[in-house]
Design a protein around this motif. Structure first.
Motif, PDB file in Angstrom:
ATOM      1  N   MET A 174      54.872 -45.720  -3.419  1.00 38.75           N
ATOM      2  CA  MET A 174      53.903 -45.879  -2.334  1.00 38.75           C
ATOM      3  C   MET A 174      52.672 -45.034  -2.636  1.00 38.75           C
ATOM      4  SD  MET A 174      55.135 -47.884   0.051  1.00 38.75           S
ATOM      5  CE  MET A 174      54.310 -47.413   1.576  1.00 38.75           C
ATOM      6  N   SER A 175      51.514 -45.589  -2.340  1.00 37.96           N
ATOM      7  CA  SER A 175      50.261 -44.859  -2.529  1.00 37.96           C
ATOM      8  C   SER A 175      49.502 -44.802  -1.211  1.00 37.96           C
ATOM      9  CB  SER A 175      49.398 -45.524  -3.598  1.00 37.96           C
ATOM     10  OG  SER A 175      49.089 -46.857  -3.242  1.00 37.96           O
ATOM     11  N   MET A 176      48.707 -43.752  -1.041  1.00 32.88           N
ATOM     12  CA  MET A 176      47.952 -43.554   0.190  1.00 32.88           C
ATOM     13  C   MET A 176      46.497 -43.269  -0.159  1.00 32.88           C
ATOM     14  SD  MET A 176      48.524 -40.807   3.290  1.00 32.88           S
ATOM     15  CE  MET A 176      48.365 -39.379   2.224  1.00 32.88           C
ATOM     16  N   LEU A 177      45.592 -44.003   0.474  1.00 33.40           N
ATOM     17  CA  LEU A 177      44.161 -43.788   0.319  1.00 33.40           C
ATOM     18  C   LEU A 177      43.663 -42.921   1.467  1.00 33.40           C
ATOM     19  CD1 LEU A 177      41.312 -44.395  -0.842  1.00 33.40           C
ATOM     20  CD2 LEU A 177      41.328 -46.484   0.565  1.00 33.40           C
ATOM     21  N   ILE A 178      43.017 -41.818   1.121  1.00 34.29           N
ATOM     22  CA  ILE A 178      42.405 -40.948   2.123  1.00 34.29           C
ATOM     23  C   ILE A 178      40.901 -41.125   2.014  1.00 34.29           C
ATOM     24  CG2 ILE A 178      42.163 -38.588   2.976  1.00 34.29           C
ATOM     25  CD1 ILE A 178      44.747 -37.932   1.468  1.00 34.29           C
ATOM     26  N   THR A 179      40.314 -41.619   3.061  1.00 31.41           N
ATOM     27  CA  THR A 179      38.878 -41.873   3.061  1.00 31.41           C
ATOM     28  C   THR A 179      38.246 -41.163   4.260  1.00 31.41           C
ATOM     29  OG1 THR A 179      37.209 -43.621   2.882  1.00 31.41           O
ATOM     30  CG2 THR A 179      39.061 -44.015   4.382  1.00 31.41           C
ATOM     31  N   GLY A 180      36.945 -41.376   4.458  1.00 29.80           N
ATOM     32  CA  GLY A 180      36.263 -40.670   5.539  1.00 29.80           C
ATOM     33  C   GLY A 180      36.107 -39.196   5.257  1.00 29.80           C
ATOM     34  N   ILE A 181      35.956 -38.813   3.959  1.00 29.34           N
ATOM     35  CA  ILE A 181      35.804 -37.412   3.565  1.00 29.34           C
ATOM     36  C   ILE A 181      34.318 -37.127   3.388  1.00 29.34           C
ATOM     37  CG2 ILE A 181      36.360 -35.671   1.847  1.00 29.34           C
ATOM     38  CD1 ILE A 181      38.837 -37.326   1.101  1.00 29.34           C
ATOM     39  N   SER A 182      33.768 -36.302   4.256  1.00 32.02           N
ATOM     40  CA  SER A 182      32.331 -35.995   4.175  1.00 32.02           C
ATOM     41  C   SER A 182      32.021 -35.174   2.929  1.00 32.02           C
ATOM     42  CB  SER A 182      31.885 -35.243   5.424  1.00 32.02           C
ATOM     43  OG  SER A 182      32.643 -34.043   5.565  1.00 32.02           O
ATOM     44  N   GLU A 183      32.829 -34.135   2.665  1.00 34.69           N
ATOM     45  CA  GLU A 183      32.703 -33.308   1.473  1.00 34.69           C
ATOM     46  C   GLU A 183      34.097 -33.074   0.902  1.00 34.69           C
ATOM     47  OE1 GLU A 183      28.843 -30.395   2.283  1.00 34.69           O
ATOM     48  OE2 GLU A 183      30.878 -29.626   2.568  1.00 34.69           O
ATOM     49  N   LEU A 184      34.256 -33.358  -0.371  1.00 34.75           N
ATOM     50  CA  LEU A 184      35.507 -33.067  -1.060  1.00 34.75           C
ATOM     51  C   LEU A 184      35.244 -31.956  -2.070  1.00 34.75           C
ATOM     52  CD1 LEU A 184      38.466 -33.653  -1.789  1.00 34.75           C
ATOM     53  CD2 LEU A 184      37.626 -35.334  -3.459  1.00 34.75           C
ATOM     54  N   VAL A 185      35.803 -30.785  -1.792  1.00 32.25           N
ATOM     55  CA  VAL A 185      35.696 -29.663  -2.723  1.00 32.25           C
ATOM     56  C   VAL A 185      36.834 -29.796  -3.720  1.00 32.25           C
ATOM     57  CG1 VAL A 185      35.763 -27.163  -2.984  1.00 32.25           C
ATOM     58  CG2 VAL A 185      34.651 -28.177  -0.979  1.00 32.25           C
ATOM     59  N   THR A 186      36.500 -30.040  -4.977  1.00 35.96           N
ATOM     60  CA  THR A 186      37.543 -30.231  -5.986  1.00 35.96           C
ATOM     61  C   THR A 186      37.905 -28.940  -6.716  1.00 35.96           C
ATOM     62  OG1 THR A 186      36.009 -30.739  -7.782  1.00 35.96           O
ATOM     63  CG2 THR A 186      36.707 -32.582  -6.370  1.00 35.96           C
ATOM     64  N   CYS A 187      36.983 -27.977  -6.777  1.00 36.62           N
ATOM     65  CA  CYS A 187      37.146 -26.775  -7.614  1.00 36.62           C
ATOM     66  C   CYS A 187      37.456 -27.150  -9.064  1.00 36.62           C
ATOM     67  CB  CYS A 187      38.232 -25.839  -7.068  1.00 36.62           C
ATOM     68  SG  CYS A 187      37.743 -24.972  -5.579  1.00 36.62           S
ATOM     69  N   ASP A 188      37.057 -28.343  -9.448  1.00 38.64           N
ATOM     70  CA  ASP A 188      37.250 -28.853 -10.798  1.00 38.64           C
ATOM     71  C   ASP A 188      35.954 -28.647 -11.573  1.00 38.64           C
ATOM     72  OD1 ASP A 188      37.687 -30.262 -13.128  1.00 38.64           O
ATOM     73  OD2 ASP A 188      38.560 -32.008 -12.148  1.00 38.64           O
ATOM     74  N   ASP A 189      36.017 -27.828 -12.606  1.00 37.11           N
ATOM     75  CA  ASP A 189      34.810 -27.488 -13.358  1.00 37.11           C
ATOM     76  C   ASP A 189      34.202 -28.686 -14.074  1.00 37.11           C
ATOM     77  OD1 ASP A 189      35.157 -24.857 -12.579  1.00 37.11           O
ATOM     78  OD2 ASP A 189      36.313 -24.325 -14.355  1.00 37.11           O
ATOM     79  N   THR A 190      34.954 -29.754 -14.225  1.00 38.68           N
ATOM     80  CA  THR A 190      34.420 -30.937 -14.915  1.00 38.68           C
ATOM     81  C   THR A 190      33.665 -31.858 -13.975  1.00 38.68           C
ATOM     82  OG1 THR A 190      36.405 -32.307 -14.558  1.00 38.68           O
ATOM     83  CG2 THR A 190      36.387 -30.848 -16.479  1.00 38.68           C
ATOM     84  N   VAL A 191      33.718 -31.583 -12.661  1.00 40.89           N
ATOM     85  CA  VAL A 191      33.025 -32.428 -11.684  1.00 40.89           C
ATOM     86  C   VAL A 191      31.628 -31.871 -11.455  1.00 40.89           C
ATOM     87  CG1 VAL A 191      32.993 -33.242  -9.298  1.00 40.89           C
ATOM     88  CG2 VAL A 191      35.142 -33.163 -10.567  1.00 40.89           C
ATOM     89  N   GLU A 192      30.622 -32.701 -11.651  1.00 39.62           N
ATOM     90  CA  GLU A 192      29.243 -32.274 -11.473  1.00 39.62           C
ATOM     91  C   GLU A 192      28.798 -32.515 -10.035  1.00 39.62           C
ATOM     92  OE1 GLU A 192      24.727 -33.334 -13.116  1.00 39.62           O
ATOM     93  OE2 GLU A 192      26.509 -34.307 -13.979  1.00 39.62           O
ATOM     94  N   ASP A 193      28.283 -31.448  -9.415  1.00 42.13           N
ATOM     95  CA  ASP A 193      27.713 -31.570  -8.080  1.00 42.13           C
ATOM     96  C   ASP A 193      26.263 -32.025  -8.233  1.00 42.13           C
ATOM     97  OD1 ASP A 193      26.715 -31.348  -5.554  1.00 42.13           O
ATOM     98  OD2 ASP A 193      27.566 -29.375  -5.148  1.00 42.13           O
ATOM     99  N   ARG A 194      25.979 -33.257  -7.861  1.00 41.35           N
ATOM    100  CA  ARG A 194      24.664 -33.837  -8.105  1.00 41.35           C
ATOM    101  C   ARG A 194      23.685 -33.630  -6.957  1.00 41.35           C
ATOM    102  NH1 ARG A 194      26.090 -39.495 -11.336  1.00 41.35           N
ATOM    103  NH2 ARG A 194      27.319 -38.476 -12.981  1.00 41.35           N
ATOM    104  N   ARG A 195      24.111 -32.931  -5.937  1.00 45.38           N
ATOM    105  CA  ARG A 195      23.153 -32.615  -4.888  1.00 45.38           C
ATOM    106  C   ARG A 195      22.167 -31.585  -5.386  1.00 45.38           C
ATOM    107  NH1 ARG A 195      26.917 -30.626  -0.268  1.00 45.38           N
ATOM    108  NH2 ARG A 195      27.648 -29.433  -2.050  1.00 45.38           N
ATOM    109  N   GLY A 196      21.036 -31.507  -4.790  1.00 49.13           N
ATOM    110  CA  GLY A 196      20.017 -30.560  -5.237  1.00 49.13           C
ATOM    111  C   GLY A 196      19.757 -29.486  -4.207  1.00 49.13           C
ATOM    112  N   GLY A 197      18.863 -28.572  -4.561  1.00 46.33           N
ATOM    113  CA  GLY A 197      18.364 -27.582  -3.620  1.00 46.33           C
ATOM    114  C   GLY A 197      19.427 -26.656  -3.077  1.00 46.33           C
TER     115      GLY A 197
END
Length: 408
Positions: free
Chosen positions: A1-24
Motif C-alpha cells: 500500500m502507498s500513501m500520497l501526502i499532499t497539501g504541503i506548503s513547505e517541505l523541509v527535507t534537510c537533504d543537502d542534494t535538494v536545491e532551494d530555488r527561492r530567492g531573497g
C-alpha cells in the motif's frame, strides 16, 4: 500500500542534494534546509514486517498516483526530530528539587539517588506505562526517534530491567550504570575509595555483561566537579570496558565545570559528548577536529540556571552540533524538542535553520544513524507536521503545541 501526502506548503527535507530555488530572505532563512514549496511525498511499505519508507518526493503537480491520499491543507512538514539524549525509564517526583534550585540551591547530581529509590520500587507495569506515556508525549511534539538511557537502577537487576523496557520502544538504548555511585558505596575518600572501586568493578563486570545484550551504547557521567559522578580515570575504565563488550561510546561531559569529559570522548572516538556547558579553547579545538558530535541540552541550563553554551561560536569553529532534551526527572523534565529549538535560537545564538538541523540531522549524527533526520527517497517515513504554513513557527510559537509526528 502507498500513501500520497499532499497539501504541503513547505517541505523541509534537510537533504543537502535538494536545491532551494527561492530567492531573497526566504532562501537566507532556510540556510540549506532543502525546502520545497507546494510539495508532496509518497510513502510505501509499513506492513507487519517492514517500516514505512519514503518512495517519492517532489512538487505536488508532479506527484504519482498512490493507493490513497491525505491532504494537509497547506501545512509545513519537517523531518521528525531525533532526540539523542533522554532518561525516560524512571518513577518518582523531584519537583521540590526544581523549586529549591530556583531559590539558589546548586545542582551536583545528588538527587539521582531519590529517583533510584522510586524506580527500584516501581513494578515493570508501572515503569512501562510511564515510559510509553513519555514517548507518546514526545511524538505529540514531533519526535520520531529517541535514545533512552538506563541509570536509575544502579544495580544489576534494575539496570537490566530499564534497558529491557527501553528496548521495547527504541533500538537506541544506552547502558548508564556509571550515572553516579549509589548511596552506601561512595565512601568518604572520594575516587579510589573501596566503595567506589567496588561499584566500578560491578559496572565494568557483572552489570555490563548482563546489560550489554539490551544496549547499543555505553555512557558515563564524567564530572570531577561532582562527588557523585566519575573522574577521568574511572570514566576511561567504564568506556573501555563497554567498548570491549561491543558497545559504542557516549559521554556526559563538562556539565558542571571544566573537566576532561570532552577530550576523553574525542580521544576514544565517542559518537557524542553531551552537555558541553563549560568548554576551553582546547576542548573546542578537539571537537572541531573530530567526528564526535557536541550534543547541547539547553533545557538543562533553563532548569538549573547554569550558563548556556555558545552554540554559535562552536558552529563557527567547525564543531558538529546536536540538540536534545535530556528529558529526566531532575534537571530537565521536558520532552519538548520544539522548546529546545527555541532556547537554542533565543539563548545560544543559533539561527532557526541551524537549530532545526541540529534537532534532526545533528541528532542523527550523534546516533550515527545517517538514515534519520532527513526526508529523502529510500529513507524512513519519519515526518512531523507543523500546524502552520511555515516551519519557522516551531521556534516562533514557543510553548504552543504546533508540531506533531505524522502517524502513517
Amino acid at each position: 500500500m502507498s500513501m500520497l501526502i499532499t497539501g504541503i506548503s513547505e517541505l523541509v527535507t534537510c537533504d543537502d542534494t535538494v536545491e532551494d530555488r527561492r530567492g531573497g530572505a526566504d532562501a537566507a532563512l532556510a540556510e540549506g534546509l532543502g525546502v520545497l514549496t507546494d510539495a508532496a511525498v509518497v510513502i510505501g511499505g509499513g506492513g507487519e514486517d517492514t517500516a514505512p519508507v519514503v518512495e517519492w518526493v517532489g512538487p505536488a503537480a508532479d506527484a504519482p498516483q498512490a493507493d490513497w491520499a491525505i491532504d494537509l491543507g497547506g501545512k509545513a512538514v519537517v523531518p521528525g526530530f531525533v532526540d539523542s539524549h533522554a532518561h525516560l525509564v524512571f518513577a518518582g517526583d523531584r519537583s521540590a528539587e526544581f523549586a529549591a534550585r530556583m531559590t539558589g540551591q546548586a545542582y551536583d547530581g545528588g538527587g539521582i539517588a531519590l529517583t533510584m529509590e522510586a524506580t527500584r520500587a516501581a513494578s515493570d507495569g508501572e515503569l512501562r506505562a510511564l515510559l510509553q506515556h513519555r514517548v507518546s508525549e514526545m511524538r505529540a511534539q514531533g519526535t520520531t526517534t529517541v535514545e533512552i538511557k538506563s541509570g536509575y537502577g544502579l544495580d544489576v537487576e534494575h539496570e537490566v530491567r530499564a534497558l529491557r523496557l527501553a528496548r521495547e520502544v527504541t533500538p537506541e538504548t544506552t547502558f548508564l550504570g556509571a550515572h553516579v555511585v549509589p548511596p552506601g558505596m561512595r565512601g568518604e575518600a572520594g575516587p579510589g575509595s573501596p566503595g567506589r572501586e567496588a561499584y566500578l568493578d560491578l559496572v565494568c563486570g557483572e552489570m555490563l555483561t548482563a546489560c550489554a545484550p539490551y544496549a547499543r551504547w555505553v555512557d558515563v557521567f564524567c564530572e570531577p566537579a561532582s562527588p557523585h559522578a566519575f573522574d577521568e580515570q574511572e570514566s576511561r575504565r567504564v568506556l573501555e570496558a563497554g567498548r570491549a563488550a561491543g558497545l559504542e561510546l557516549r559521554v556526559h561531559g563538562n556539565q558542571l565545570g571544566h573537566g576532561p569529559g570532552v577530550r576523553l570522548a574525542v580521544e576514544l572516538g565517542a559518537a557524542s559528548v553531551d552537555h558541553c556547558t563549560y568548554l576551553s579553547e582546547d576542548d573546542v579545538e578537539a571537537l572541531a577536529g573530530s567526528d564526535t558530535v557536541a550534543t547541547l541540552l539547553p533545557g538543562v541550563e533553563f532548569s538549573t540556571r547554569q550558563p548556556y553554551p555558545d552554540a554559535r561560536g562552536l558552529l563557527e569553529a567547525g564543531v558538529s552540533l546536536a540538540l536534545a532534551t535530556d528529558c529526566n526527572p531532575g534537571t530537565c523534565y521536558s520532552s519538548s524538542m520544539p522548546l529546545m529549538i527555541a532556547l537554542a535560537v533565543r539563548e545560544m545564538g543559533m539561527t532557526p535553520a541551524q537549530a532545526l538541523r541540529a534537532a534532526t540531522v545533528g541528532g542523527a549524527r550523534a546516533l550515527r544513524r545517517p538514515d534519520l533526520g532527513r526526508v529523502r527517497v529510500g529513507g524512513p517515513a519519519d515526518l512531523a507536521v507543523v500546524d502552520a504554513t511555515s516551519w519557522l513557527h516551531i521556534p516562533y510559537r514557543v510553548g504552543t503545541p504546533v508540531v506533531r509526528a505524522l502517524e502513517v
